[in-house]
Design a protein around this motif. Structure first.
Motif, PDB file in Angstrom:
ATOM      1  N   MET A   1       0.833  -1.208   0.000  1.00  0.00           N
ATOM      2  CA  MET A   1       0.000   0.000   0.000  1.00  0.00           C
ATOM      3  C   MET A   1       0.867   1.256   0.000  1.00  0.00           C
ATOM      4  O   MET A   1       0.578   2.238  -0.705  1.00  0.00           O
ATOM      5  N   ILE A   2       1.938   1.239   0.776  1.00  0.00           N
ATOM      6  CA  ILE A   2       2.831   2.400   0.851  1.00  0.00           C
ATOM      7  C   ILE A   2       3.558   2.603  -0.473  1.00  0.00           C
ATOM      8  O   ILE A   2       3.654   3.720  -0.986  1.00  0.00           O
ATOM      9  N   TYR A   3       4.059   1.518  -1.065  1.00  0.00           N
ATOM     10  CA  TYR A   3       4.722   1.628  -2.364  1.00  0.00           C
ATOM     11  C   TYR A   3       3.778   2.205  -3.420  1.00  0.00           C
ATOM     12  O   TYR A   3       4.159   3.084  -4.203  1.00  0.00           O
ATOM     13  N   LEU A   4       2.540   1.726  -3.446  1.00  0.00           N
ATOM     14  CA  LEU A   4       1.581   2.179  -4.449  1.00  0.00           C
ATOM     15  C   LEU A   4       1.219   3.649  -4.274  1.00  0.00           C
ATOM     16  O   LEU A   4       0.837   4.323  -5.232  1.00  0.00           O
ATOM     17  N   SER A   5       1.342   4.169  -3.075  1.00  0.00           N
ATOM     18  CA  SER A   5       1.003   5.568  -2.813  1.00  0.00           C
ATOM     19  C   SER A   5       2.073   6.541  -3.311  1.00  0.00           C
ATOM     20  O   SER A   5       1.828   7.738  -3.414  1.00  0.00           O
ATOM     21  N   LEU A   6       3.296   6.014  -3.590  1.00  0.00           N
ATOM     22  CA  LEU A   6       4.448   6.844  -3.971  1.00  0.00           C
ATOM     23  C   LEU A   6       4.842   7.820  -2.857  1.00  0.00           C
ATOM     24  O   LEU A   6       5.428   8.867  -3.113  1.00  0.00           O
ATOM     25  N   TRP A   7       4.512   7.475  -1.613  1.00  0.00           N
ATOM     26  CA  TRP A   7       4.923   8.298  -0.469  1.00  0.00           C
ATOM     27  C   TRP A   7       6.432   8.411  -0.399  1.00  0.00           C
ATOM     28  O   TRP A   7       7.159   7.452  -0.671  1.00  0.00           O
ATOM     29  N   GLU A   8       6.922   9.585  -0.040  1.00  0.00           N
ATOM     30  CA  GLU A   8       8.345   9.828   0.174  1.00  0.00           C
ATOM     31  C   GLU A   8       8.582  10.108   1.664  1.00  0.00           C
ATOM     32  O   GLU A   8       7.739  10.721   2.330  1.00  0.00           O
ATOM     33  N   PRO A   9       9.717   9.686   2.199  1.00  0.00           N
ATOM     34  CA  PRO A   9       9.966   9.817   3.646  1.00  0.00           C
ATOM     35  C   PRO A   9       9.983  11.245   4.177  1.00  0.00           C
ATOM     36  O   PRO A   9       9.927  11.438   5.393  1.00  0.00           O
ATOM     37  N   ASP A  10      10.087  12.268   3.302  1.00  0.00           N
ATOM     38  CA  ASP A  10      10.058  13.641   3.801  1.00  0.00           C
ATOM     39  C   ASP A  10       8.643  14.215   3.828  1.00  0.00           C
ATOM     40  O   ASP A  10       8.452  15.398   4.077  1.00  0.00           O
TER      41      ASP A  10
ATOM     42  N   GLY B   1      -4.549   0.879  14.522  1.00  0.00           N
ATOM     43  CA  GLY B   1      -4.582  -0.394  15.242  1.00  0.00           C
ATOM     44  C   GLY B   1      -3.245  -0.697  15.895  1.00  0.00           C
ATOM     45  O   GLY B   1      -2.708   0.090  16.652  1.00  0.00           O
ATOM     46  N   SER B   2      -2.673  -1.850  15.558  1.00  0.00           N
ATOM     47  CA  SER B   2      -1.398  -2.254  16.158  1.00  0.00           C
ATOM     48  C   SER B   2      -0.196  -1.635  15.462  1.00  0.00           C
ATOM     49  O   SER B   2       0.939  -2.013  15.739  1.00  0.00           O
ATOM     50  N   GLY B   3      -0.437  -0.707  14.536  1.00  0.00           N
ATOM     51  CA  GLY B   3       0.637   0.128  14.001  1.00  0.00           C
ATOM     52  C   GLY B   3       1.346  -0.363  12.767  1.00  0.00           C
ATOM     53  O   GLY B   3       2.410   0.147  12.423  1.00  0.00           O
ATOM     54  N   THR B   4       0.772  -1.324  12.046  1.00  0.00           N
ATOM     55  CA  THR B   4       1.503  -1.939  10.936  1.00  0.00           C
ATOM     56  C   THR B   4       1.883  -0.940   9.847  1.00  0.00           C
ATOM     57  O   THR B   4       3.028  -0.929   9.387  1.00  0.00           O
ATOM     58  N   ILE B   5       0.932  -0.094   9.402  1.00  0.00           N
ATOM     59  CA  ILE B   5       1.244   0.847   8.319  1.00  0.00           C
ATOM     60  C   ILE B   5       2.307   1.858   8.755  1.00  0.00           C
ATOM     61  O   ILE B   5       3.310   2.047   8.042  1.00  0.00           O
ATOM     62  N   PRO B   6       2.159   2.541   9.899  1.00  0.00           N
ATOM     63  CA  PRO B   6       3.235   3.459  10.320  1.00  0.00           C
ATOM     64  C   PRO B   6       4.587   2.773  10.500  1.00  0.00           C
ATOM     65  O   PRO B   6       5.623   3.328  10.133  1.00  0.00           O
ATOM     66  N   ILE B   7       4.596   1.559  11.046  1.00  0.00           N
ATOM     67  CA  ILE B   7       5.864   0.854  11.262  1.00  0.00           C
ATOM     68  C   ILE B   7       6.519   0.503   9.934  1.00  0.00           C
ATOM     69  O   ILE B   7       7.723   0.710   9.741  1.00  0.00           O
ATOM     70  N   GLU B   8       5.728  -0.016   8.991  1.00  0.00           N
ATOM     71  CA  GLU B   8       6.287  -0.356   7.683  1.00  0.00           C
ATOM     72  C   GLU B   8       6.790   0.890   6.963  1.00  0.00           C
ATOM     73  O   GLU B   8       7.826   0.848   6.284  1.00  0.00           O
ATOM     74  N   ALA B   9       6.080   2.019   7.108  1.00  0.00           N
ATOM     75  CA  ALA B   9       6.527   3.265   6.490  1.00  0.00           C
ATOM     76  C   ALA B   9       7.848   3.721   7.100  1.00  0.00           C
ATOM     77  O   ALA B   9       8.774   4.137   6.383  1.00  0.00           O
ATOM     78  N   ALA B  10       7.957   3.649   8.418  1.00  0.00           N
ATOM     79  CA  ALA B  10       9.192   4.064   9.082  1.00  0.00           C
ATOM     80  C   ALA B  10      10.352   3.154   8.702  1.00  0.00           C
ATOM     81  O   ALA B  10      11.484   3.623   8.491  1.00  0.00           O
ATOM     82  N   MET B  11      10.107   1.865   8.594  1.00  0.00           N
ATOM     83  CA  MET B  11      11.163   0.943   8.164  1.00  0.00           C
ATOM     84  C   MET B  11      11.613   1.256   6.743  1.00  0.00           C
ATOM     85  O   MET B  11      12.808   1.209   6.431  1.00  0.00           O
ATOM     86  N   LEU B  12      10.647   1.586   5.876  1.00  0.00           N
ATOM     87  CA  LEU B  12      10.985   1.971   4.507  1.00  0.00           C
ATOM     88  C   LEU B  12      11.778   3.272   4.510  1.00  0.00           C
ATOM     89  O   LEU B  12      12.802   3.401   3.822  1.00  0.00           O
ATOM     90  N   GLY B  13      11.314   4.257   5.288  1.00  0.00           N
ATOM     91  CA  GLY B  13      11.995   5.541   5.341  1.00  0.00           C
ATOM     92  C   GLY B  13      13.414   5.447   5.873  1.00  0.00           C
ATOM     93  O   GLY B  13      14.318   6.156   5.416  1.00  0.00           O
TER      94      GLY B  13
END
Length: 379
Positions: free
Chosen positions: A182-191, A200-212
């Motif tokens: 989902m994060i890759y498809l959004s083209l989100w950048e770490p800045d 919930g248990s934080g999966t999306i924020p955690i995966e984003a932070a690991m990617l960043g």
């Protein structure tokens, strides 16, 4: 170094994402089919693919592929493959199977035939009659599709969604590989700001932070192929050292935010973030969605709200989607990404998505609704 052909299996809908991940890792001969991405590399590719692929389900070593329309053909062609080049005589090699639109539709029979063919091959190569199967694990799969049999060995062991940081169980969790996709498809950048208002248990924020922070998702876990005799300990050690050295510290703290109404979930989310090594880069806050607001001009919302299928009543979910529209539609400079199985989401939300993509979450068919915002100006 020896060239091998590998298959990264994927959730339906994430093949393109995994293809880009494979390409970024520098692998060659990339081919995409439903549910899988094939590529080639040397033996170190087994280590790197397992450590780095965020959206793939497993990495399989391809031993062979051939047409098989009867059981004799399946047996003979399986037996002819170079099993002894990979399986030591003490190997444990269970066989699983699947069959789609093939003459050989009895999966248990196919599994038995493949097992026998491998045993007969190894008996000839090792000149022994009995295999105790007390050594390293080599999980074998025979996959039949339209009479084409593909024989692979699973190099991953546990699915790649098991990163090693999720120690505490929660109801209906979002799989880590889906969150990463989902994060890759959004083209989100770490800045850029990223908010998950139903974290919930934080999966999306955690995966984003690991990617960043460029943390390899497999750095905290082990893999079946780590015990294989063909792959030296030095290859795994080198791959892990390179992954450790690649971690970045530049990610700005608290650009990634997760909110949820359930305070108990936050203790779990914080624990998982701490275990993943990203706790200081995520701001978690207990907040009902009705209080959602932001004064940021640009940002991303990436979220997996309740569907009304497992834990939350349907009427309550539909009212929530209307409120999401009220809160999000005025954010016309933000990019909004929502995963849900509800077929009337766009109508309830009050706006047609810029694009949507079919994804599966825990076996549930969902749509990933994507609302594109403008890219922030350089100023």
């Amino acid at each position: 170094m020896e060239k091998v052909e590998l298959i990264a299996t994927t959730t339906f809908g994430l093949e393109g994402v995994v293809k880009e991940e494979v390409k970024e890792l520098g692998f060659e001969d990339i081919e995409v089919e439903d549910g899988k991405v094939s590529f080639t590399g040397d033996l170190s590719a087994i280590c790197e693919a397992n450590l780095w692929l965020r959206s793939a389900e497993r990495v399989r070593l391809k031993l062979g592929e051939f047409e098989a329309t009867d059981f004799d053909e399946l047996y003979e062609k399986t037996k002819a493959l170079p099993w002894a080049e990979w399986l030591p005589k003490e190997a444990e090699f269970p066989v699983q199977g699947k069959s789609i639109s093939s003459e050989l539709h009895s999966v248990p029979t196919c599994q038995s035939i493949v097992k026998k063919a491998i045993v007969d091959n190894m008996q000839e190569k090792y000149n022994i009659e009995w295999f105790n199967e007390e050594g390293p694990l080599y999980p074998i799969e025979v996959a039949l599709k339209k009479d084409i049999a593909t024989l692979t060995i699973d190099t991953s062991g546990s699915g790649l969604h098991k990163r090693g940081y999720r120690e505490l169980s929660t109801p209906a969790p979002l799989q880590e590989t889906i969150a990463a996709g989902m994060i890759y498809l959004s083209l989100w950048e770490p800045d850029r700001v990223l908010i998950d208002p139903f974290c919930g248990s934080g999966t999306i924020p955690i995966e984003a932070a690991m990617l960043g922070k460029n943390i390899a998702p497999g750095l905290q876990r082990s893999f079946a192929a780590e015990k294989w005799v063909n792959i030296s300990d030095s290859l795994w050690k080198e791959a892990r050292q390179k992954a450790q050295a690649a971690i970045k510290d530049e990610l700005e703290p608290r650009l990634i935010m997760g909110t949820d109404i359930d305070s108990e979930m936050f203790s779990i989310a914080r624990h998982h973030a701490r275990k993943a090594g990203v706790e200081g880069w995520i701001h978690f806050q207990t907040k009902p969605f009705a209080q959602f607001s932001t004064n940021r001009e640009y940002g991303y919302i990436i979220t997996n709200p309740p569907y009304g299928e497992r834990l939350t009543p349907q009427a309550e979910v539909e009212e929530l989607y209307r409120l999401m529209g009220d809160k999000f539609r005025p954010l016309d400079t933000w990019s909004i990404y929502v995963l849900t199985s509800h077929q009337n989401f766009e109508k309830l939300y009050g706006k047609k998505a810029s694009k949507r993509r079919k994804l599966y979450n825990g076996g549930i068919e969902c749509q990933y609704y994507q609302y594109y915002g403008p890219w922030p100006s350089k100023s």
